[in-house]
Design a protein around this motif. Structure first.
Motif, PDB file in Angstrom:
ATOM      1  N   UNK A 208     143.928 121.827  96.242  1.00  0.00           N
ATOM      2  CA  UNK A 208     142.847 121.619  97.206  1.00  0.00           C
ATOM      3  C   UNK A 208     142.823 120.171  97.700  1.00  0.00           C
ATOM      4  N   UNK A 209     142.966 119.224  96.784  1.00  0.00           N
ATOM      5  CA  UNK A 209     142.927 117.805  97.147  1.00  0.00           C
ATOM      6  C   UNK A 209     144.100 117.426  98.045  1.00  0.00           C
ATOM      7  N   UNK A 210     145.209 118.143  97.907  1.00  0.00           N
ATOM      8  CA  UNK A 210     146.378 117.874  98.746  1.00  0.00           C
ATOM      9  C   UNK A 210     146.332 118.657 100.061  1.00  0.00           C
ATOM     10  N   UNK A 211     145.227 119.366 100.276  1.00  0.00           N
ATOM     11  CA  UNK A 211     145.020 120.134 101.510  1.00  0.00           C
ATOM     12  C   UNK A 211     146.008 121.289 101.662  1.00  0.00           C
ATOM     13  N   UNK A 212     146.556 121.778 100.519  1.00  0.00           N
ATOM     14  CA  UNK A 212     147.421 122.948 100.570  1.00  0.00           C
ATOM     15  C   UNK A 212     146.598 124.221 100.764  1.00  0.00           C
ATOM     16  N   UNK A 213     145.408 124.230 100.167  1.00  0.00           N
ATOM     17  CA  UNK A 213     144.578 125.435 100.151  1.00  0.00           C
ATOM     18  C   UNK A 213     143.131 125.086 100.448  1.00  0.00           C
ATOM     19  N   UNK A 214     142.368 126.125 100.769  1.00  0.00           N
ATOM     20  CA  UNK A 214     140.918 125.974 100.955  1.00  0.00           C
ATOM     21  C   UNK A 214     140.129 126.798  99.953  1.00  0.00           C
ATOM     22  N   UNK A 215     140.828 127.587  99.159  1.00  0.00           N
ATOM     23  CA  UNK A 215     140.124 128.425  98.199  1.00  0.00           C
ATOM     24  C   UNK A 215     141.085 129.109  97.242  1.00  0.00           C
TER      25      UNK A 215
END
Length: 413
Positions: free
Chosen positions: A99-106
């Motif tokens: 999440x912190x790396x903006x790979x996923x939102x959930x």
């Protein structure tokens, strides 16, 4: 990511890929690591919000160890496959790092059954508590409930998740008994019933619920499948049913013989019929009846219904009600509202419908405008169906050399 965690991710993301209730998965490519555009699709899937926004989710199992031996499941206990398991802490840490790396939102979290149902559900609950309370993660979480788990555990999971689901998998108790002897329809539906009742309580946030049905592994008809879906919607047990074309991953005497390809078109038609149930006020027995047990794969269910009920057509676009407009093939919900709004100011003709961007590809065979029927095809079931399946090809006019030169000079096309 440490090597052992990375290996677990590959195994447990691959084990989760057959669950379609999270929507689409990533696509493979042939790029090598380090090359521009090189990606790895382990664990990343995409779903869509109510407003159409695409959301990336970490889609993974807590473990693919399982005490169940469902014939159709790649993770069945009798299969000789690589097994792995995350601890709740490992799963929570991976989610936060992605999440912190903006790979996923959930997160979309499912699991095999390890030891027993309560033990597995407790592990999932611990992972959720770490995410919500230690890391203050307020992102989207979809949890697959474990049938047979204690209601008290389910209550806590429901309170922490945004969406829950429990896969029915097969449309009848007979098929479940044959292919998934550890499951019954009552056992699978119990978590959803409990989650529904929790959502109905005062001061409790509403929660979306879904399930998955496998299409083609057992002899049930499309009518059987739509009837089950309709009942589940009517009882407010589900917001969405996902249909999954049967993909043979195991050899088992009770499964269909090896097939050339999954019944993807049948799956597609079921999704279209399901849309009619949820948004167009159709009932399952209008879409299919005792004489027509399966959907026509050549045309969509709405057009098929219209052709079987030509006595209702052609409908005069300027006079019929909203409910009747919704029954016209090719005209969707947004199109209906456009027509109703425009009708307040003038009587519409076919040119007006085109200006409103109403597609007439199918609708033209079922409507009149100001009493005029615009189609050149005779108003009969066979001729209309043939025209829809094989529309006349447009003549391609080869431009002359003069036309090409003139357009290049003037900029006109």
């Amino acid at each position: 990511m440490k090597k052992d965690i990375y290996e677990k991710m590959i195994i447990l993301a691959d084990s989760a890929k057959y669950d379609v209730s999270c929507s689409s998965s990533g696509s493979d490519n042939n790029h090598k690591t380090g090359e521009l555009g090189a990606t790895h699709n382990s664990g990343i899937c995409h779903t869509f919000t109510a407003d159409g926004r695409c959301v990336s989710l970490l889609k993974v199992l807590l473990t693919n160890f399982c005490i169940y031996d469902c014939a159709y499941c790649v993770n069945r206990k009798s299969n000789d496959i690589k097994r792995a398991a995350f601890s709740p802490r490992q799963l929570a840490d991976i989610t936060i790092n992605f999440y912190k790396r903006n790979y996923i939102e959930g997160l979309f979290l499912s699991s095999g059954i390890i030891e027993n149902e309560d033990h597995t559900m407790l592990l999932i609950l611990r992972a959720l508590k770490i995410l919500r309370f230690e890391y203050s993660f307020n992102g989207y979480i979809h949890v697959k409930l474990i049938p047979g788990a204690d209601d008290r555990i389910i209550r806590e999971v429901v309170s922490l998740a945004n969406r829950v689901s429990s896969n029915i998998e097969l449309p009848s108790d007979k098929s479940l008994k044959l292919l998934a002897p550890n499951k019954t329809k009552q056992k699978v539906l119990q978590p959803l019933k409990y989650a529904r009742d929790i959502s109905l309580e005062k001061d409790t946030k509403p929660i979306g619920m879904s399930t998955q049905l496998i299409v083609g592994a057992t002899p049930e008809t499309d009518r059987d499948i739509l009837k089950l879906s309709s009942v589940l919607y009517d009882k407010a047990l589900l917001k969405r049913v996902y249909y999954s074309a049967y993909i043979p991953v195991n050899d088992d005497k009770n499964l269909p013989a090896i097939i050339d390809k999954p019944p993807l078109l049948r799956e597609h038609r079921l999704y279209q019929a399901d849309w009619l149930l949820r948004f167009y006020d159709f009932t399952y027995d209008e879409i299919l009846n005792e004489q027509n047990l399966n959907l026509d794969e050549e045309i969509d269910p709405k057009t098929s219904w219209a052709l079987q009920n030509l006595s209702y057509f052609p409908m005069e676009i300027n006079k019929v009600s909203k409910d009747e407009l919704l029954r016209i093939p090719g005209i969707g919900v947004r199109g209906v509202f456009k027509i109703l709004k425009a009708r307040r100011f003038k009587s519409l003709d076919f040119d007006d419908l085109k200006k409103l961007k109403i597609s007439l590809k199918r609708a033209q065979y079922f409507i009149t405008c100001k009493g005029k029927y615009n189609s050149k095809v005779s108003f009969a079931t066979d001729t209309i169906k043939q025209a829809i399946i094989e529309p006349p090809k447009k003549k391609i006019i080869q431009p002359s050399l003069f036309d090409i030169e003139y357009s290049a000079i003037t900029g006109e096309l």
